[in-house]
Design a protein around this motif. Sequence first.
Motif, PDB file in Angstrom:
ATOM      1  N   SER A 194       0.764  -1.087   0.036  1.00 55.17           N
ATOM      2  CA  SER A 194       0.203   0.006  -0.245  1.00 55.17           C
ATOM      3  C   SER A 194       0.830   1.160   0.100  1.00 55.17           C
ATOM      4  O   SER A 194       1.994   1.144   0.463  1.00 55.17           O
ATOM      5  N   ASN A 195       0.156   2.313  -0.617  1.00 54.66           N
ATOM      6  CA  ASN A 195       0.814   3.547  -0.413  1.00 54.66           C
ATOM      7  C   ASN A 195      -0.258   4.797  -0.340  1.00 54.66           C
ATOM      8  O   ASN A 195      -0.690   5.372  -1.138  1.00 54.66           O
ATOM      9  N   PRO A 196      -0.456   4.871   1.150  1.00 58.94           N
ATOM     10  CA  PRO A 196      -1.698   5.595   1.312  1.00 58.94           C
ATOM     11  C   PRO A 196      -1.265   7.129   1.447  1.00 58.94           C
ATOM     12  O   PRO A 196      -1.492   7.720   2.662  1.00 58.94           O
ATOM     13  N   PHE A 197      -0.958   7.711   0.287  1.00 61.91           N
ATOM     14  CA  PHE A 197      -0.408   9.055   0.352  1.00 61.91           C
ATOM     15  C   PHE A 197      -1.603  10.118   0.274  1.00 61.91           C
ATOM     16  O   PHE A 197      -2.800   9.675  -0.163  1.00 61.91           O
ATOM     17  N   ALA A 198      -1.478  11.271   0.623  1.00 55.28           N
ATOM     18  CA  ALA A 198      -2.432  12.527   0.675  1.00 55.28           C
ATOM     19  C   ALA A 198      -2.433  13.037  -0.834  1.00 55.28           C
ATOM     20  O   ALA A 198      -1.490  13.315  -1.399  1.00 55.28           O
ATOM     21  N   VAL A 199      -3.670  12.776  -1.393  1.00 55.87           N
ATOM     22  CA  VAL A 199      -3.905  13.490  -2.623  1.00 55.87           C
ATOM     23  C   VAL A 199      -3.905  15.011  -2.772  1.00 55.87           C
ATOM     24  O   VAL A 199      -4.383  15.730  -1.950  1.00 55.87           O
ATOM     25  N   ASP A 200      -2.644  15.469  -3.660  1.00 60.08           N
ATOM     26  CA  ASP A 200      -2.930  16.815  -3.656  1.00 60.08           C
ATOM     27  C   ASP A 200      -3.957  17.335  -5.011  1.00 60.08           C
ATOM     28  O   ASP A 200      -3.744  16.745  -5.856  1.00 60.08           O
ATOM     29  N   THR A 201      -4.715  17.974  -4.682  1.00 62.35           N
ATOM     30  CA  THR A 201      -5.943  18.293  -5.349  1.00 62.35           C
ATOM     31  C   THR A 201      -5.469  19.190  -6.794  1.00 62.35           C
ATOM     32  O   THR A 201      -6.196  19.413  -7.768  1.00 62.35           O
ATOM     33  N   CYS A 202      -4.230  19.549  -6.822  1.00 64.70           N
ATOM     34  CA  CYS A 202      -3.691  20.289  -7.671  1.00 64.70           C
ATOM     35  C   CYS A 202      -2.774  19.387  -8.785  1.00 64.70           C
ATOM     36  O   CYS A 202      -2.184  19.909  -9.806  1.00 64.70           O
ATOM     37  N   GLN A 203      -2.510  18.123  -8.545  1.00 62.39           N
ATOM     38  CA  GLN A 203      -1.640  17.464  -9.236  1.00 62.39           C
ATOM     39  C   GLN A 203      -2.531  16.094  -9.572  1.00 62.39           C
ATOM     40  O   GLN A 203      -2.663  15.092  -8.718  1.00 62.39           O
ATOM     41  N   PRO A 204      -3.036  16.017 -10.668  1.00 60.62           N
ATOM     42  CA  PRO A 204      -3.817  14.789 -11.081  1.00 60.62           C
ATOM     43  C   PRO A 204      -2.753  13.730 -11.492  1.00 60.62           C
ATOM     44  O   PRO A 204      -1.642  13.777 -11.553  1.00 60.62           O
ATOM     45  N   GLY A 205      -3.209  12.565 -11.676  1.00 61.80           N
ATOM     46  CA  GLY A 205      -2.271  11.385 -12.065  1.00 61.80           C
ATOM     47  C   GLY A 205      -1.543  10.603 -11.152  1.00 61.80           C
ATOM     48  O   GLY A 205      -1.933  11.074  -9.702  1.00 61.80           O
ATOM     49  N   LEU A 206      -0.881   9.742 -11.172  1.00 60.31           N
ATOM     50  CA  LEU A 206      -0.332   8.807 -10.237  1.00 60.31           C
ATOM     51  C   LEU A 206       1.328   9.021 -10.408  1.00 60.31           C
ATOM     52  O   LEU A 206       2.179   7.934  -9.918  1.00 60.31           O
ATOM     53  N   ALA A 207       1.818   9.965 -11.025  1.00 62.06           N
ATOM     54  CA  ALA A 207       3.448   9.939 -11.473  1.00 62.06           C
ATOM     55  C   ALA A 207       4.319   9.793 -10.045  1.00 62.06           C
ATOM     56  O   ALA A 207       3.907  10.884  -9.028  1.00 62.06           O
TER      57      ALA A 207
END
Length: 579
Positions: free
Chosen positions: A86-99
């Motif tokens: 797992s990689n439960p990172f916090a989503v940055d709403t200005c950075q789409p994608g999964l790079a």
Amino acid sequence: TGVFQWQTDCHHIRRQFYEVVFKAEDNFTIPLVDLKTWIIRVVGPPPENLQAQAQGAQIILTWNNPYHCDSISDFIGFSIWRREASNPFAVDTCQPGLAGKGYVKIAEHIRTYSFTDTDVNRGRLYCYRILAEFAERTQSGLYYNKVESLPSNEACAELKRDLPVIKNVSVTQTDRTSGNIFVAWYRPIADANNLDTTQLTGPYSYKLYRSTGFTGDNLVEVASFSNQFFGNLKDTTFTDTQLNTIDHPYSYQVRFFANGDSLGGSDIASSVYLTVASRDNALDLKWQENVPWLNFQYRVFRQNKITALFEPLATVTADSFTDSGLTNDSLYCYYVMSVGDYSSEGLSDTLLNNSQQVCARPIDTIPPCPPLLTVKNNCNEVTDGDVCSSGPEAFQNILSWKNSTAQGCEPEIVKYHIYYSDSVSDGLTRIAAVTDTTFIHGSESSLAGCYAITAVDSFDNESPYSNIACVDNCPCYKLPNVFTPNNDSKNDYFIPIKPYRFIDRVDMKIYNRWGALVFETDDPEIRWDGRDINNSKPMKEGVYYYVCTVYEIRVEGVRKNSNILSGFIHLIRGNGLSN
């Protein structure tokens, strides 16, 4: 203070950002103005409520239907992304994608709301996220300006542990007929969520199968273990013997049976197979394996020439390694240990597996640099006035060359190969091998030709061609002005002055004083005996006129000489015949 409000919708999603310019102006007589620019990116919302569920030998993904923006023309489908653990990172709403998040795309342009992942193995925890994808289209349907949505929530799953899981396929002895491989596996987990032994009763058994190669084709049974009670089925290791571990890798599968019925088999797992390629002062090691766990590291061992023990040489993450700085033609021996694990929390062992041992010798595979060639002959030397030069030197090309002094060029040269072609349009053919840096090539038929030299070292590595040096013939053809066809065996024929050289043919025509043609030939020897070509009668003494076109042997082929020979011939018999 002011309020800016913009009600965005799915049609505003795009790759480029938007610019919003705010202008503030005061109310003085001479107003002052200030400008401020804001950049706004409109991104697609994430797909919602992603679920992952293991079912048999596959994992099924589902998510909410409908997706908020699936009705616009720029929506081109969903992409599926996967990683182990797992990689439960916090989503940055200005950075789409999964790079940069460790996920790998395994599918795209999915227009449904479910996906089945069949490329999965037991013992590995698979975690998924999905993205919505948008793009503009050309008239021909090609996508451009692609952009991804924010990622969905993460959903993880792993296959049930109701079957064996192989953890070791390790070569313990390298031999062509008596090689050994150690095989080990985890037992299934007996509980209600995995293997329910209350429903699947004994006797229980393992059967171990083997095949040659990496893929598990044509498996044959090599061992079996059986017990009435699952708790007593302890045999989880086996040493497979009498194998050719030098020439082949081997693959294994453990199948599990309950009360005689097959419940399935483990994923295929192969041994690590090492190959070694030789080059100059170095050996290139490369290895391959097909295993259901993740190998994250490889340890390379090399045999100590004094103690004969294998010692650690390097630790790498790639599937190759170059051992450099070695002595050519000296024997070196290696094996590789793979280091891996399963990502499932219940399978925490570090898995160590050895390849077979391989020995090889470095050899010089780097060719020398090409030499620099020059070719000379005495074509421009004419002796004795009007006589063509003769002697052996007149028919020799003298080749000489120097070795390259450029940095990095191979200094060890044991011989040279000489290549030749008699025409610029033909391919070169090897005509000699020498150890000196000069060579004489002779032919009485032609000096014209092209040459190239290659250098060869002690390991038989041959350099590219040197510069190709071409030389041309210097044709020589001269005619006398008198002959005496009186059958005294002296000067009875009109022939060219000897020697002549490098002449393919001529077009000789001889006329009498009234312009009548009395002789013609294409033979360079001519051999006119003073007879009329029309009636074979002897011609009278007198002066005859000739015109001769000469066709010369040149490096480009046979070529017509633009200078046409012409002159007078004195025919003298000394027997009273005159014209």
